[in-house]
Scaffold this active site. Sequence first.
Site, PDB file in Angstrom:
ATOM      1  N   LYS A 256       0.838  -1.198   0.000  1.00  0.00           N
ATOM      2  CA  LYS A 256       0.000   0.000   0.000  1.00  0.00           C
ATOM      3  C   LYS A 256       0.876   1.252   0.000  1.00  0.00           C
ATOM      4  O   LYS A 256       1.966   1.263   0.583  1.00  0.00           O
ATOM      5  CB  LYS A 256      -0.890   0.034   1.248  1.00  0.00           C
ATOM      6  CG  LYS A 256      -1.887  -1.125   1.340  1.00  0.00           C
ATOM      7  CD  LYS A 256      -3.077  -0.958   0.396  1.00  0.00           C
ATOM      8  CE  LYS A 256      -4.030  -2.143   0.425  1.00  0.00           C
ATOM      9  NZ  LYS A 256      -4.985  -2.122   1.527  1.00  0.00           N
ATOM     10  N   ASP A 351      -3.180  -7.024   0.691  1.00  0.00           N
ATOM     11  CA  ASP A 351      -1.772  -7.157   1.081  1.00  0.00           C
ATOM     12  C   ASP A 351      -1.589  -8.077   2.278  1.00  0.00           C
ATOM     13  O   ASP A 351      -0.490  -8.251   2.766  1.00  0.00           O
ATOM     14  CB  ASP A 351      -1.161  -5.772   1.360  1.00  0.00           C
ATOM     15  CG  ASP A 351      -1.896  -5.005   2.453  1.00  0.00           C
ATOM     16  OD1 ASP A 351      -3.079  -5.315   2.709  1.00  0.00           O
ATOM     17  OD2 ASP A 351      -1.285  -4.103   3.048  1.00  0.00           O
ATOM     18  N   ASP A 387      -1.791  -8.315  17.878  1.00  0.00           N
ATOM     19  CA  ASP A 387      -2.634  -7.647  16.884  1.00  0.00           C
ATOM     20  C   ASP A 387      -3.873  -8.492  16.602  1.00  0.00           C
ATOM     21  O   ASP A 387      -3.756  -9.683  16.296  1.00  0.00           O
ATOM     22  CB  ASP A 387      -1.791  -7.484  15.606  1.00  0.00           C
ATOM     23  CG  ASP A 387      -2.455  -6.578  14.602  1.00  0.00           C
ATOM     24  OD1 ASP A 387      -2.545  -5.369  14.887  1.00  0.00           O
ATOM     25  OD2 ASP A 387      -2.880  -7.074  13.545  1.00  0.00           O
ATOM     26  N   ASN A 388      -5.035  -7.874  16.716  1.00  0.00           N
ATOM     27  CA  ASN A 388      -6.289  -8.531  16.330  1.00  0.00           C
ATOM     28  C   ASN A 388      -6.428  -9.965  16.830  1.00  0.00           C
ATOM     29  O   ASN A 388      -6.699 -10.879  16.043  1.00  0.00           O
ATOM     30  CB  ASN A 388      -6.399  -8.571  14.795  1.00  0.00           C
ATOM     31  CG  ASN A 388      -6.931  -7.270  14.240  1.00  0.00           C
ATOM     32  OD1 ASN A 388      -7.618  -6.517  14.939  1.00  0.00           O
ATOM     33  ND2 ASN A 388      -6.614  -6.990  12.997  1.00  0.00           N
ATOM     34  N   GLU A 416      -4.878  -6.480  21.531  1.00  0.00           N
ATOM     35  CA  GLU A 416      -5.439  -5.371  20.759  1.00  0.00           C
ATOM     36  C   GLU A 416      -6.743  -5.846  20.153  1.00  0.00           C
ATOM     37  O   GLU A 416      -6.818  -6.226  18.997  1.00  0.00           O
ATOM     38  CB  GLU A 416      -4.468  -4.922  19.651  1.00  0.00           C
ATOM     39  CG  GLU A 416      -4.941  -3.681  18.913  1.00  0.00           C
ATOM     40  CD  GLU A 416      -5.313  -3.916  17.451  1.00  0.00           C
ATOM     41  OE1 GLU A 416      -5.580  -2.921  16.778  1.00  0.00           O
ATOM     42  OE2 GLU A 416      -5.361  -5.067  16.982  1.00  0.00           O
ATOM     43  N   LYS A 529       1.467   4.473   9.321  1.00  0.00           N
ATOM     44  CA  LYS A 529       1.266   3.094   8.878  1.00  0.00           C
ATOM     45  C   LYS A 529       1.736   2.911   7.435  1.00  0.00           C
ATOM     46  O   LYS A 529       2.144   1.809   7.051  1.00  0.00           O
ATOM     47  CB  LYS A 529      -0.221   2.711   8.969  1.00  0.00           C
ATOM     48  CG  LYS A 529      -0.726   2.564  10.387  1.00  0.00           C
ATOM     49  CD  LYS A 529      -2.065   1.831  10.463  1.00  0.00           C
ATOM     50  CE  LYS A 529      -3.200   2.680   9.917  1.00  0.00           C
ATOM     51  NZ  LYS A 529      -4.525   2.032  10.136  1.00  0.00           N
ATOM     52  N   TYR A 530       1.672   4.004   6.651  1.00  0.00           N
ATOM     53  CA  TYR A 530       1.979   3.887   5.222  1.00  0.00           C
ATOM     54  C   TYR A 530       3.200   4.697   4.790  1.00  0.00           C
ATOM     55  O   TYR A 530       3.640   4.599   3.653  1.00  0.00           O
ATOM     56  CB  TYR A 530       0.781   4.354   4.379  1.00  0.00           C
ATOM     57  CG  TYR A 530      -0.530   3.749   4.812  1.00  0.00           C
ATOM     58  CD1 TYR A 530      -0.862   2.444   4.446  1.00  0.00           C
ATOM     59  CD2 TYR A 530      -1.432   4.466   5.604  1.00  0.00           C
ATOM     60  CE1 TYR A 530      -2.071   1.888   4.848  1.00  0.00           C
ATOM     61  CE2 TYR A 530      -2.627   3.914   6.009  1.00  0.00           C
ATOM     62  CZ  TYR A 530      -2.942   2.627   5.635  1.00  0.00           C
ATOM     63  OH  TYR A 530      -4.129   2.075   6.034  1.00  0.00           O
TER      64      TYR A 530
END
Lengths: 669, 669
Positions: A256, A351, A387-388, A416, A529-530
Amino acid sequence: MIEPAMTHEPLTDGRLRVVIERIRPSVDSGRFPLKRVVGDVVRVGADVFTDGHDALAVRLGHQLPGQADWIETDMEPLGNDEWGADLEAGSVGLHRYVVTAWIDRFATWRRDLVRRVEAGQQTQVDLQIGAQLVDDAAARAPGDARSRLLEIADALRADAGGAGVGLALDDELRALMATCPDRRFETRSASHELVVDRRDARFAAWYELFPRSTSPVPGRHGTLLDVIERLPYIADLGFDVLYLPPVHPVGRTFRKGPNNALTAGPGDPGVPWAIGSDEGGHMDVHPELGTLADLRTLVSAAGGHGIRLALDLALQASADHPLLREHPDWFRARPDGTIQYAENPPKRYQDIYPFDFESEDWRAMWAWFRDVVRFWVTQGVRVFRVDNPHTKPFPFWEWLIRDIKSTDPDVTFLAEAFTRPKVMYRLAKLGFSQGYTYFTWRNTAEELRTYFEEISRPPVSDFFRPSIWPNTPDILHEYLQLGGRPAFATRAVLAAMLAAHYGIYGPAYELAEATPREPGSEEYLDSEKYQVRDWSLDRPDSIAPLIRRLNQIRAAHPALQSNDRLVFHAVDGADLLAWSKRTADASDIVLTVVNLDPQRPRSGVLHLPLELFGIDAQRPFEVHDLLNDRTALWHGEAQEIALDPSETPAHVYHIRPALRAEQRFEQYQ
Amino acid sequence: MIEPAMTHEPLTDGRLRVVIERIRPSVDSGRFPLKRVVGDVVRVGADVFTDGHDALAVRLGHQLPGQADWIETDMEPLGNDEWGADLEAGSVGLHRYVVTAWIDRFATWRRDLVRRVEAGQQTQVDLQIGAQLVDDAAARAPGDARSRLLEIADALRADAGGAGVGLALDDELRALMATCPDRRFETRSASHELVVDRRDARFAAWYELFPRSTSPVPGRHGTLLDVIERLPYIADLGFDVLYLPPVHPVGRTFRKGPNNALTAGPGDPGVPWAIGSDEGGHMDVHPELGTLADLRTLVSAAGGHGIRLALDLALQASADHPLLREHPDWFRARPDGTIQYAENPPKRYQDIYPFDFESEDWRAMWAWFRDVVRFWVTQGVRVFRVDNPHTKPFPFWEWLIRDIKSTDPDVTFLAEAFTRPKVMYRLAKLGFSQGYTYFTWRNTAEELRTYFEEISRPPVSDFFRPSIWPNTPDILHEYLQLGGRPAFATRAVLAAMLAAHYGIYGPAYELAEATPREPGSEEYLDSEKYQVRDWSLDRPDSIAPLIRRLNQIRAAHPALQSNDRLVFHAVDGADLLAWSKRTADASDIVLTVVNLDPQRPRSGVLHLPLELFGIDAQRPFEVHDLLNDRTALWHGEAQEIALDPSETPAHVYHIRPALRAEQRFEQYQ
């Protein structure tokens, strides 16, 4: 998974007459472990009773981590068939506790003998019955006690000179009998688990940053060694944990671009959570950040500042992850031969490839994930942010966390999970040390009060430790977008003073970065993040000084180091929220009052529960505002409060414990 | 007894991803059965969820008494991960219920397909994925469904003329797929038990009498045949159950005389609970009362009046019980060779020998007790009142009651346990159909309100059915001693209108027998426990007419036939207690107001929750006093109440459901 059955058990021996019920504290009747930190004392209670009038012996058994033996303590009767004893959480690790109880025939006989003597009913037969009990005990007693017990039994039978009753009631006999109770028909409760963590599992301030944005040279990709240079700043602000998003190689396929653009430019760094490339996967360091050796150096340097490093555990793969070749069966294949990317239709995350937890090869996959965690533990990392976790199976987390903690009980896991309430609580029960919360979306006084009362009290507080984040890289709430710098100050005070465990995503937070990607979005514009960002840490409008002060106050005040005894107080006045925290003995009391409106001055009358604070309502008491270092004398339970957000968002008062009269007014003499 | 363990279960298959939590209603997480009566509908709920976003199938399984199969119903999602379904308690006996859930891949795919189509993202691959799911289902499907599923799978793959999506979303496919779900990874909750009793286990009026005092000839010992003559009187008063104290031979050794005298005269009948003599034991009828044939005749005659006979189950022996010779090891021997009599030092009960439940031969003893119950069941007795169950081991009761109900599920057991709260509740959980209560000692408005709120609501009401007795042969409360006839009337109204299950010990109650053995005692003077009494049933001051009317009201009003929806109402005025009961649909509402002071008129303002009653606060509504048959129109939530105990202790109002306007005033037209 078959949930543990609670229904009718086969009858073993009908002579087991004692009932043990409602052991507390417990999480779902003992299905899940209770959580505490080292140094805590757990007051264990149980309802224990039997039929009839017999006296009971009730004991609390405590199994220390890694020990086979149980240490037993007498439980004390508290009335209404309730019994209690203290259990010390003296060491980090998995403890167990159990309640055992049996009918104490000797204690029953002794009690009845006293009554008989008082009523003039005592007979020789009563002493003979006692002698038999003592004889029976002798058979169970160790050698030296045995001979003495046999002597006493004979003396009871002889009752020479009427000395039997005195002998029967003597403390010597009671002590001897206590060494060899008849426990053939004892009842033993289910064993309950207690996970004891380091103290900073409960009390810590986290700082999250993107290493990619720590370079002193604008535009250059930051490195782990750059992060080392940032440590003095973070330590000066008073943070205990430095958390980094994934440090692994970032995938190139479907990478991304800035602001989540579907295609990336040649220089774009991609999303750190798209893990895996030709350069490696979950056990490798992204070359642009440095090397594994650099990471170890960072762990060590952070330790020198009293800071622990937290890594991100994100169990997913980019399209370039080596595992896609090595273990294609760990992913879900589509009929066209492609691999299923992450999606929640109509949303698509091309991604990122999720693992297929229904793979036939799930055991090997689980073991590999465990190896990933162990690998980083070996590198010195003891803190993980997961994460998640709510998109991976619950049994996996229960297994993984137990497995890691079985060898490294000091390792902690922050979940998270911004998901549905029952899912968040289940993750906590399964073993996560802390969990993210709905704090970000709780903004009014009523919302905050209701939510913090829920998460700071049993049953929730026995398994769920809230970690309070006013922002994350994914969440820039409208309150911050619209409220500007005063809103950031207010939310920092709320997080740091309401919760023992909190964190911020910086430097975006202290610099009050408030622009969303587009109106109505909670995403940051130009999110790290990007892309790589530069931050001017020394901007004069930074709220770093407030954050430093809040962390100093937290460190100095034990009342703020747990969520126990968080109490909200009535305020007659809109947008004002007031609460206190205090230690168990009320020797430390911190009262916070916040103006939740970042735009307007607010005032109102605060009502304090002085009795709870141990304060005599008839006498003045001292309050010291820890934010502006001003001291005042208050008198009575009602106090006028005024807060102008352009000056300060809050008062944080240390309420001084009662002093002797001649000391009370020392500052005014 | 090892209490069922709830701790960590060994991992079976990590792919079982669905969690089922907090099934309700349940008693102690399913450790004990839930209680209901036949005809009830149980709304079963559970929290069910999984990781990620997959769709779930959730079913309630119901196992009927004596059946091996489970009947399954879909549970409906209610939001917040809660699911619910109804379970019908259609037959008396032991039912089981269980929640099962699995990830429904077809439903997930179908839901996502709809979203893809809406977003214009749908592709051929999506249909191929669906075709594979349909193929897999075909392999599990019954023959005719199988071929159709294979056809559909082919058609999805072909997508001829773009018809695939329509076919995929068609109800035909959904229905076919529902016949053969993939339940390999389903989660199954623990099985929960539900004991369904006859309706009169919940709703009944009991009448207790001593057969010894039923002779028409003053001074002669009454007989079971005399009791038959008393049946019309009892039936006329509206009672459903006639309970007799033990009818077995009474011991002679240590027999007690009138008013508990230590020695009995030659004509004294002794205490019926001192069971056993040369004439037999627990399976025999006391010759002075008649024969076993007489008892069967009585059972049958009572049935003819709609009355069921309840016998007393008192597991203890007199000194003359045949068991003392046949099974001396069932009793506790003392060192002097004598057998231990009952005592709670300094109190001694020399005429009663307790069984030794710690006997090595406990299994044979338990079996004998079971045989006693079965013997009387065979004689037609289906209702037992159990004497002092709290002095026998808990595991015994759980075993005995389950054993009896496994063949005779309509048999019920009333626990006469006046003991500590946790013990009373444990007995209820173990299987007793009803239990005595603390009602006798709850006399003020606040005491009554608090206590009845506790026992009429979950969790207590899920396992404990209160049986409310204003007097028993053992308990003549001071309130009755001092309050005279008005006090008896008041307590009768309280018992009959507050509780679905109540009883009186007569004729002492309706004749307002109020003299204690001595001041401060709760024992009756000249108690029937020790002597024969004559009763003048036709005394003009008998409160039998009131009791008859109360039982008529109970029979006519479904609202009074359970304790659900018992609500107390605020009254501004001392000594007034007001409450209502209503059916679930509020089609029947009964409001009772009682003056608790038996000496003084009391008045006050009653506040009614009209919305709860479905009454428009702006319009008048009709109340019909069922005790004096007067009707009034009320308007608004506040009503003046006045009660003079010399006239009536209470108002019992039927609140008329809303009528159409032209009918509302029919009595006034």
